[in-house]
Design an enzyme around this catalytic site. Structure first.
Site, short mmCIF file in Angstrom:
data_model
loop_
_atom_site.label_atom_id
_atom_site.label_comp_id
_atom_site.label_asym_id
_atom_site.label_seq_id
_atom_site.Cartn_x
_atom_site.Cartn_y
_atom_site.Cartn_z
N GLY A 47 6.98 15.40 -27.18
CA GLY A 47 6.52 16.55 -26.43
C GLY A 47 5.01 16.72 -26.33
O GLY A 47 4.51 17.28 -25.37
N ASP A 109 8.12 26.38 -32.46
CA ASP A 109 9.33 27.21 -32.34
C ASP A 109 9.79 27.60 -33.75
O ASP A 109 9.28 28.55 -34.33
CB ASP A 109 10.37 26.43 -31.55
CG ASP A 109 11.62 27.24 -31.23
OD1 ASP A 109 11.60 28.46 -31.39
OD2 ASP A 109 12.63 26.63 -30.80
N GLY A 111 9.14 25.97 -36.35
CA GLY A 111 8.06 25.58 -37.26
C GLY A 111 8.38 24.34 -38.07
O GLY A 111 7.51 23.80 -38.76
N THR A 113 9.08 21.16 -37.23
CA THR A 113 8.44 19.91 -36.82
C THR A 113 7.00 19.86 -37.32
O THR A 113 6.58 18.90 -37.98
CB THR A 113 8.46 19.77 -35.28
OG1 THR A 113 9.80 19.89 -34.83
CG2 THR A 113 7.89 18.44 -34.85
N LEU A 114 6.24 20.90 -37.00
CA LEU A 114 4.81 20.91 -37.34
C LEU A 114 4.60 20.97 -38.86
O LEU A 114 3.71 20.32 -39.40
CB LEU A 114 4.14 22.10 -36.66
CG LEU A 114 2.64 21.97 -36.42
CD1 LEU A 114 2.31 20.73 -35.60
CD2 LEU A 114 2.10 23.21 -35.71
N LYS A 137 5.76 30.16 -29.71
CA LYS A 137 6.88 31.06 -29.40
C LYS A 137 6.95 32.18 -30.42
O LYS A 137 6.98 31.93 -31.62
CB LYS A 137 8.20 30.29 -29.43
CG LYS A 137 8.67 29.83 -28.07
CD LYS A 137 10.13 29.41 -28.10
CE LYS A 137 10.48 28.81 -26.75
NZ LYS A 137 11.85 28.27 -26.73
N ASP A 165 10.64 19.04 -22.33
CA ASP A 165 11.83 18.57 -21.62
C ASP A 165 13.06 19.40 -21.92
O ASP A 165 13.14 20.13 -22.90
CB ASP A 165 12.14 17.13 -22.06
CG ASP A 165 12.67 17.06 -23.49
OD1 ASP A 165 11.99 17.59 -24.39
OD2 ASP A 165 13.77 16.51 -23.70
P1 IMP Z 1 10.44 23.43 -34.01
O1 IMP Z 1 10.54 22.28 -34.97
O2 IMP Z 1 11.68 24.26 -33.96
O3 IMP Z 1 9.18 24.24 -34.18
O4 IMP Z 1 10.44 22.81 -32.58
C1 IMP Z 1 9.34 22.21 -32.05
C2 IMP Z 1 9.79 21.23 -31.01
O5 IMP Z 1 10.98 21.66 -30.34
C3 IMP Z 1 8.74 21.12 -29.93
O6 IMP Z 1 7.84 20.08 -30.26
C4 IMP Z 1 9.54 20.83 -28.70
O7 IMP Z 1 9.73 19.45 -28.56
C5 IMP Z 1 10.87 21.48 -28.95
N1 IMP Z 1 10.99 22.80 -28.29
C6 IMP Z 1 11.01 24.02 -28.86
N2 IMP Z 1 11.11 25.00 -27.94
C7 IMP Z 1 11.14 24.37 -26.74
C8 IMP Z 1 11.23 24.85 -25.37
O8 IMP Z 1 11.26 26.04 -25.04
N3 IMP Z 1 11.24 23.88 -24.42
C9 IMP Z 1 11.16 22.54 -24.71
N4 IMP Z 1 11.08 22.07 -25.96
C10 IMP Z 1 11.07 22.97 -26.96
MG MG Z 2 8.45 17.96 -29.48
#
Ligand code: IMP
Ligand code: MG
Length: 184
Positions: A47, A109, A111, A113-114, A137, A165
């Site tokens: 992403g 989102d 958190g 992943t980061l 978000k 995506d």
């Molecule tokens: P997290 O690990 O839940 O914070 O998700 C982060 C990853 O989820 C981002 O790097 C995106 O690839 C994906 N993601 C989260 N929300 C969205 C969205 O609204 N649209 C597309 N990808 C999303």
């Molecule tokens: Mg991503």
């Protein structure tokens, strides 16, 4: 072309290409003002690659000359939600020890992943690990993490475009948008 029929999806533009470009120039100035030492910029794939491509050129314009490496993570995300399990598909090759590292991702989102990426790079002895996300978000995080640099607060909806995506589609859109529901 067979794929052309896919363009029937209607996308509502939430953040235009021009708004994104203007904000990225400001972000680059904020990052430069933090005076990073021996900066290594690490886009998180997939992403983060479109955002990072524009951000590193803005960093150049802001007077920085970072090295670039990439980190590819899988969060087993299918459709619009993540499973919570994260796997490293491609690690960085560059040494992070003693350097300032900037992790770049599209959207924060849950958190997970980061946070996973930050812990991994910190474990390599980085001088500092800062995080930069284009979109934040406003949701209750599964993992407590606040980005150091944020482009925009994201509407609380699933967004696509500018690298983001839905099942590998819509990454090519130059703007950030929302897929409109079919009303018939
Ligand atoms: P997290 O690990 O839940 O914070 O998700 C982060 C990853 O989820 C981002 O790097 C995106 O690839 C994906 N993601 C989260 N929300 C969205 C969205 O609204 N649209 C597309 N990808 C999303
Ligand atoms: Mg991503």
């Amino acid at each position: 072309m067979a794929g052309m029929s896919q363009t029937a999806d209607r996308i509502e533009i939430l953040i235009s290409a021009e708004e994104i470009a203007a904000r990225i120039a400001q972000l680059a100035d904020e990052i430069a003002a933090s005076e990073p030492v021996d900066l290594l910029v690490v886009p998180i794939l997939m992403g983060g690659f479109v955002f990072a491509a524009d951000l590193i050129r803005a960093l150049h314009a802001a007077g920085l000359n970072p090295e670039i490496d990439v980190l590819m993570l899988s969060s087993y995300r299918g459709g619009k939600s993540s499973s919570g399990h994260i796997e490293v598909l491609r690690d960085i090759n560059s040494a992070a020890a003693g350097r300032d590292v900037l992790l770049v991702d599209d959207i924060l989102d849950s958190g997970r992943t980061l946070s996973h990426a930050k812990t991994l790079i910190e474990s390599r002895g980085a001088r500092g690990v800062a995080t930069c996300v284009l979109l934040d978000k406003p949701v209750t995080r599964a993992v407590a993490i606040a980005p150091d640099f944020t482009g925009f607060v994201c509407p609380n909806t699933f967004v696509v475009g500018y690298g983001m995506d839905l099942d590998h589609r819509f990454r090519e859109l130059p703007f950030i948008g929302r897929i409109m529901q079919d009303s018939g």
